[in-house]
Scaffold this motif. Structure first.
Motif, PDB file in Angstrom:
ATOM      1  N   ARG A  85      40.095 -45.037  84.091  1.00 60.41           N
ATOM      2  CA  ARG A  85      41.352 -44.369  83.755  1.00 60.41           C
ATOM      3  C   ARG A  85      41.282 -42.897  84.108  1.00 60.41           C
ATOM      4  NH1 ARG A  85      43.551 -45.486  77.891  1.00 60.41           N
ATOM      5  NH2 ARG A  85      45.233 -44.234  78.788  1.00 60.41           N
ATOM      6  N   MET A  86      40.136 -42.278  83.873  1.00 63.06           N
ATOM      7  CA  MET A  86      39.967 -40.873  84.225  1.00 63.06           C
ATOM      8  C   MET A  86      40.010 -40.673  85.741  1.00 63.06           C
ATOM      9  SD  MET A  86      36.983 -39.767  81.541  1.00 63.06           S
ATOM     10  CE  MET A  86      36.903 -38.114  82.228  1.00 63.06           C
ATOM     11  N   LEU A  87      39.493 -41.652  86.485  1.00 63.14           N
ATOM     12  CA  LEU A  87      39.456 -41.552  87.937  1.00 63.14           C
ATOM     13  C   LEU A  87      40.730 -42.058  88.605  1.00 63.14           C
ATOM     14  CD1 LEU A  87      35.795 -42.812  88.556  1.00 63.14           C
ATOM     15  CD2 LEU A  87      36.609 -40.438  88.481  1.00 63.14           C
ATOM     16  N   GLY A  88      41.604 -42.716  87.834  1.00 66.22           N
ATOM     17  CA  GLY A  88      42.868 -43.200  88.394  1.00 66.22           C
ATOM     18  C   GLY A  88      42.743 -44.462  89.214  1.00 66.22           C
ATOM     19  N   ILE A  89      41.726 -45.280  88.938  1.00 68.20           N
ATOM     20  CA  ILE A  89      41.565 -46.541  89.658  1.00 68.20           C
ATOM     21  C   ILE A  89      41.448 -47.684  88.653  1.00 68.20           C
ATOM     22  CG2 ILE A  89      40.459 -45.449  91.648  1.00 68.20           C
ATOM     23  CD1 ILE A  89      37.766 -46.412  90.554  1.00 68.20           C
ATOM     24  N   GLY A  90      41.429 -48.908  89.155  1.00 69.68           N
ATOM     25  CA  GLY A  90      41.303 -50.066  88.287  1.00 69.68           C
ATOM     26  C   GLY A  90      41.288 -51.334  89.114  1.00 69.68           C
ATOM     27  N   SER A  91      41.342 -52.467  88.435  1.00 74.61           N
ATOM     28  CA  SER A  91      41.293 -53.767  89.110  1.00 74.61           C
ATOM     29  C   SER A  91      42.495 -54.609  88.708  1.00 74.61           C
ATOM     30  CB  SER A  91      39.995 -54.513  88.748  1.00 74.61           C
ATOM     31  OG  SER A  91      38.870 -53.774  89.157  1.00 74.61           O
ATOM     32  N   VAL A  92      42.968 -55.406  89.650  1.00 77.95           N
ATOM     33  CA  VAL A  92      44.085 -56.324  89.405  1.00 77.95           C
ATOM     34  C   VAL A  92      43.594 -57.743  89.664  1.00 77.95           C
ATOM     35  CG1 VAL A  92      46.375 -57.063  90.137  1.00 77.95           C
ATOM     36  CG2 VAL A  92      45.850 -54.625  89.996  1.00 77.95           C
ATOM     37  N   THR A  93      43.766 -58.618  88.685  1.00 75.05           N
ATOM     38  CA  THR A  93      43.380 -60.019  88.817  1.00 75.05           C
ATOM     39  C   THR A  93      44.625 -60.858  89.068  1.00 75.05           C
ATOM     40  OG1 THR A  93      41.522 -59.716  87.293  1.00 75.05           O
ATOM     41  CG2 THR A  93      42.252 -61.969  87.691  1.00 75.05           C
ATOM     42  N   ILE A  94      44.554 -61.716  90.080  1.00 71.89           N
ATOM     43  CA  ILE A  94      45.674 -62.590  90.432  1.00 71.89           C
ATOM     44  C   ILE A  94      45.280 -64.026  90.106  1.00 71.89           C
ATOM     45  CG2 ILE A  94      47.173 -63.403  92.289  1.00 71.89           C
ATOM     46  CD1 ILE A  94      46.578 -60.786  93.752  1.00 71.89           C
ATOM     47  N   ILE A  95      46.066 -64.672  89.272  1.00 69.51           N
ATOM     48  CA  ILE A  95      45.829 -66.056  88.873  1.00 69.51           C
ATOM     49  C   ILE A  95      46.873 -66.930  89.551  1.00 69.51           C
ATOM     50  CG2 ILE A  95      45.638 -67.646  86.924  1.00 69.51           C
ATOM     51  CD1 ILE A  95      45.022 -65.182  85.180  1.00 69.51           C
ATOM     52  N   SER A  96      46.403 -67.892  90.340  1.00 66.12           N
ATOM     53  CA  SER A  96      47.307 -68.697  91.151  1.00 66.12           C
ATOM     54  C   SER A  96      47.094 -70.186  90.899  1.00 66.12           C
ATOM     55  CB  SER A  96      47.084 -68.371  92.640  1.00 66.12           C
ATOM     56  OG  SER A  96      47.872 -69.186  93.457  1.00 66.12           O
ATOM     57  N   LYS A  97      48.115 -70.961  91.264  1.00 66.23           N
ATOM     58  CA  LYS A  97      48.050 -72.412  91.075  1.00 66.23           C
ATOM     59  C   LYS A  97      47.097 -73.075  92.066  1.00 66.23           C
ATOM     60  CE  LYS A  97      52.878 -73.014  89.557  1.00 66.23           C
ATOM     61  NZ  LYS A  97      53.427 -71.676  89.852  1.00 66.23           N
ATOM     62  N   ASP A  98      47.119 -72.605  93.329  1.00 67.76           N
ATOM     63  CA  ASP A  98      46.443 -73.352  94.386  1.00 67.76           C
ATOM     64  C   ASP A  98      45.063 -72.838  94.756  1.00 67.76           C
ATOM     65  OD1 ASP A  98      47.430 -71.042  95.387  1.00 67.76           O
ATOM     66  OD2 ASP A  98      48.090 -71.876  97.305  1.00 67.76           O
ATOM     67  N   VAL A  99      44.663 -71.636  94.278  1.00 70.82           N
ATOM     68  CA  VAL A  99      43.337 -71.112  94.594  1.00 70.82           C
ATOM     69  C   VAL A  99      42.736 -70.515  93.341  1.00 70.82           C
ATOM     70  CG1 VAL A  99      43.869 -70.609  97.016  1.00 70.82           C
ATOM     71  CG2 VAL A  99      44.308 -68.883  95.287  1.00 70.82           C
ATOM     72  N   ALA A 100      41.436 -70.241  93.414  1.00 77.17           N
ATOM     73  CA  ALA A 100      40.775 -69.598  92.296  1.00 77.17           C
ATOM     74  C   ALA A 100      41.299 -68.172  92.139  1.00 77.17           C
ATOM     75  CB  ALA A 100      39.262 -69.586  92.530  1.00 77.17           C
ATOM     76  N   SER A 101      41.047 -67.583  90.984  1.00 75.21           N
ATOM     77  CA  SER A 101      41.501 -66.221  90.735  1.00 75.21           C
ATOM     78  C   SER A 101      40.829 -65.252  91.704  1.00 75.21           C
ATOM     79  CB  SER A 101      41.174 -65.823  89.293  1.00 75.21           C
ATOM     80  OG  SER A 101      41.844 -66.671  88.383  1.00 75.21           O
ATOM     81  N   HIS A 102      41.572 -64.244  92.127  1.00 73.02           N
ATOM     82  CA  HIS A 102      41.058 -63.202  93.004  1.00 73.02           C
ATOM     83  C   HIS A 102      41.264 -61.847  92.344  1.00 73.02           C
ATOM     84  CE1 HIS A 102      40.019 -65.513  96.605  1.00 73.02           C
ATOM     85  NE2 HIS A 102      41.070 -66.268  96.324  1.00 73.02           N
ATOM     86  N   ILE A 103      40.377 -60.921  92.651  1.00 72.72           N
ATOM     87  CA  ILE A 103      40.429 -59.599  92.037  1.00 72.72           C
ATOM     88  C   ILE A 103      40.509 -58.540  93.120  1.00 72.72           C
ATOM     89  CG2 ILE A 103      39.289 -57.961  90.500  1.00 72.72           C
ATOM     90  CD1 ILE A 103      37.894 -60.271  89.164  1.00 72.72           C
ATOM     91  N   LEU A 104      41.467 -57.640  92.985  1.00 73.04           N
ATOM     92  CA  LEU A 104      41.547 -56.456  93.830  1.00 73.04           C
ATOM     93  C   LEU A 104      40.839 -55.345  93.065  1.00 73.04           C
ATOM     94  CD1 LEU A 104      43.891 -58.343  94.773  1.00 73.04           C
ATOM     95  CD2 LEU A 104      45.150 -56.286  95.401  1.00 73.04           C
ATOM     96  N   ARG A 105      39.655 -54.975  93.521  1.00 75.39           N
ATOM     97  CA  ARG A 105      38.791 -54.069  92.761  1.00 75.39           C
ATOM     98  C   ARG A 105      38.973 -52.612  93.208  1.00 75.39           C
ATOM     99  NH1 ARG A 105      35.137 -57.331  90.146  1.00 75.39           N
ATOM    100  NH2 ARG A 105      34.849 -59.419  91.048  1.00 75.39           N
ATOM    101  N   GLY A 106      38.901 -51.730  92.207  1.00 78.09           N
ATOM    102  CA  GLY A 106      38.838 -50.307  92.491  1.00 78.09           C
ATOM    103  C   GLY A 106      40.004 -49.755  93.272  1.00 78.09           C
TER     104      GLY A 106
END
Length: 204
Positions: free
Chosen positions: A155-176
């Motif tokens: 939060r101090m650095l202004g970055i984070g991760s987004v997790t995408i949960i989908s029906k047809d594939v495993a979860s994916h994470i957009l990191r940093g």
């Protein structure tokens, strides 16, 4: 029934009225404003956002490399009376430790620079790999949920991760990535929109 403003008295008047009931002005010349035509949905895939993980993910590794480069020589300095007979070996170990830390930072930076995230009007694409490439894509129509996460430091650095949960594939994470909350909302909004259309035309 549509309403228009009378040019003389400013009152709302029905478009079916021939005169203004308030001031008697003829209303035949005043037309209702034309409704804006609905925007046509283009079937062409367009890129909404693309980027790579932030180099700030390396901050911990960089700090650790600096500590190794500073602390080990300091330890040797204060223990030089005892370590003097082995100074050649000690400096070799210190140099090896510093080089190892630098190599780790370089490898991590290379992985970051070769990881590409792209959000289009139809899918989310994750490309990674230094020597061999791996591409995963998530169809926006099949996204069930999205989550974003930020630690206190992130939060101090202004970055984070987004997790995408989908029906047809495993979860994916957009990191940093920068502005993870905004990126999550971008994915959610477009996933909702495309789920209403349910039809894509794209080259690949």
């Amino acid at each position: 029934m549509a309403l228009v403003k009378c040019p003389d008295c400013g009152r709302d008047v029905s478009t079916s009225a021939t005169i203004c009931p308030q001031c008697g002005r003829p209303m035949a010349a005043v037309a209702a404003p034309a409704a804006a035509p609905p925007m046509a949905s283009s079937g062409k895939e367009e890129t909404l956002w693309h980027g790579t993980p932030s180099w700030l993910l390396l901050l911990g590794k960089i700090i650790r490399a600096l500590l190794v480069a500073i602390v080990l020589p300091v330890i040797y300095y204060f223990g030089r009376d005892f370590l003097a007979p082995y100074s050649t070996y000690v400096w070799a170990v210190i140099a090896l430790a510093v080089v190892w830390q630098v190599v780790e930072v370089f490898i991590a930076l290379t992985r970051i620079r070769t990881t590409i995230y792209k959000i289009t009007t139809q899918r989310v694409i994750l490309e990674s790999g230094v020597f061999s490439k791996e591409v995963a894509e998530i169809d926006l129509r099949y996204i069930d949920d999205t989550q974003f996460r930020q630690s206190f430091i992130q939060r101090m650095l202004g970055i984070g991760s987004v997790t995408i949960i989908s029906k047809d594939v495993a979860s994916h994470i957009l990191r940093g990535i920068p502005d993870p909350r905004g990126i999550r909302e971008l994915i959610r909004t477009n996933a909702y929109q495309v789920s209403q259309r349910q039809l894509f035309t794209r080259a690949t």
